[in-house]
Scaffold this motif. Structure first.
Motif, mmCIF file in Angstrom:
data_model
loop_
_atom_site.group_PDB
_atom_site.id
_atom_site.type_symbol
_atom_site.label_atom_id
_atom_site.label_comp_id
_atom_site.label_asym_id
_atom_site.label_seq_id
_atom_site.Cartn_x
_atom_site.Cartn_y
_atom_site.Cartn_z
ATOM 1 N N UNK A 24 0.830 -1.207 0.000
ATOM 2 C CA UNK A 24 0.000 0.000 0.000
ATOM 3 C C UNK A 24 0.864 1.256 0.000
ATOM 4 N N UNK A 25 1.904 1.269 0.846
ATOM 5 C CA UNK A 25 2.742 2.453 0.978
ATOM 6 C C UNK A 25 3.597 2.704 -0.258
ATOM 7 N N UNK A 26 3.897 1.652 -1.018
ATOM 8 C CA UNK A 26 4.799 1.782 -2.168
ATOM 9 C C UNK A 26 4.075 2.096 -3.472
ATOM 10 N N UNK A 27 2.743 2.064 -3.448
ATOM 11 C CA UNK A 27 1.989 2.249 -4.686
ATOM 12 C C UNK A 27 2.258 3.597 -5.348
ATOM 13 N N UNK A 28 2.492 4.648 -4.532
ATOM 14 C CA UNK A 28 2.725 5.967 -5.131
ATOM 15 C C UNK A 28 4.101 6.076 -5.774
ATOM 16 N N UNK A 29 4.936 5.043 -5.609
ATOM 17 C CA UNK A 29 6.271 5.049 -6.215
ATOM 18 C C UNK A 29 6.263 4.430 -7.607
ATOM 19 N N UNK A 30 5.165 3.759 -7.973
ATOM 20 C CA UNK A 30 5.160 2.982 -9.221
ATOM 21 C C UNK A 30 4.062 3.432 -10.170
ATOM 22 N N UNK A 31 4.251 3.086 -11.448
ATOM 23 C CA UNK A 31 3.278 3.419 -12.495
ATOM 24 C C UNK A 31 2.288 2.286 -12.744
#
Length: 287
Positions: A24-31
């Motif tokens: 959940x926390x890493x989703x904003x790092x990926x496309x």
């Protein structure tokens, strides 16, 4: 042996709750997200929580181990995923089969992202993808193949990857590895069985004799010839799982003192042979 139907497969290691939070926390790092599933059990090996976690992120599903799955069944699954608006590819990450289509598929799936980057004057900006999947679906083998090295840990046992790692795989693509995660409970007990059959659950938390009996019960209904031909049996009509296991043990000469069947050795052999595709190309569920 006849009590095997009463036992259920249950587990939810603590680190897996942590993994859900990491995703959940890493989703904003990926496309976008790449999900690996086992082509033999695409439904059972897909985490049902992913839909709600990743929401509208583009998703590419890799049906790994397609070399030991029924090819006609895999085609049906590919059509199913496409009907749901997802991109899907049959692959075998150990040999690299099908992975030549991965980069072109990423470019299609992320075409909107590429266009936005170009509009902002950032043409050629790396596309970042999170790789997710339950344990033992082949995430590390996939990353190693794409990255051309062996920096990701690979093993046949469930739950090897523990922390996040980034990998540059070329063609302007970066992959974020995540630990394999299972979910806390199952609405369908057969899901737990299928995950255990294919090795997604550590053998240490299951009873292999029980598991092998259940596997034989399933195969005797769906693929009886696979058992008969592999173990040179005359017939398995109307036999229970433990009776078939006994016949296989006799045929293989797996005996202990007094001429009794070595059920444990027979069960280990059966599970290994099923997981290795020696009983043929078998898919355990359809869309």
């Amino acid at each position: 042996m006849a009590d095997f139907q009463k036992q259920t497969v249950q587990w939810f290691p603590g680190h897996m709750a942590k993994t859900r939070r990491i995703i959940k926390e890493s989703l904003n790092l990926v496309d976008g997200v790449v999900e690996l599933v086992d082509a033999r059990i695409p439904y059972s090996s897909s985490n049902p929580e992913l839909d709600s976690i990743i929401k509208n992120k583009p998703r590419i599903v890799l049906l790994n181990k397609c070399d030991i799955a029924d090819s006609n069944a895999t085609k049906l699954w590919i059509e199913y995923y496409r009907s749901k608006g997802m991109y899907a590819l049959p692959v075998d990450c150990r040999t690299g089969k099908g992975l030549n289509q991965f980069v072109p598929t990423v470019k299609k799936a992320l075409s909107n992202v590429i266009e936005k980057n170009e509009a902002k004057g950032m043409a050629g900006k790396s596309l970042r993808l999170m790789v997710v999947g339950i344990p033992n679906t082949g995430k590390s083998s996939f990353i190693n193949r794409m990255a051309g090295n062996s920096k990701a840990k690979v093993a046949d046992k469930a739950g090897v990857t523990r922390q996040q790692q980034w990998f540059v795989v070329g063609n302007g693509i970066e992959l974020l590895d995540t630990p394999g995660v299972l979910w806390p409970k199952f609405d369908d007990s057969s899901v737990g069985d299928k995950l255990a059959f294919t090795g997604a659950v550590k053998d240490e938390v299951t009873d292999l004799e029980t598991l092998s009996c259940r596997l034989l019960e399933v195969l005797s209904k769906t693929r009886p010839q696979a058992i008969i031909e592999r173990y040179k049996l005359d017939s398995i009509d109307n036999l229970q799982g433990w009776e078939i296991l006994e016949l296989i043990g006799k045929k293989r000469g797996f005996l202990i003192k007094g001429g009794e069947i070595d059920y444990e050795r027979t069960a280990v052999m059966l599970c290994d042979e099923f997981r290795g595709g020696r009983l043929g190309k078998i898919t355990l569920e359809l869309p």
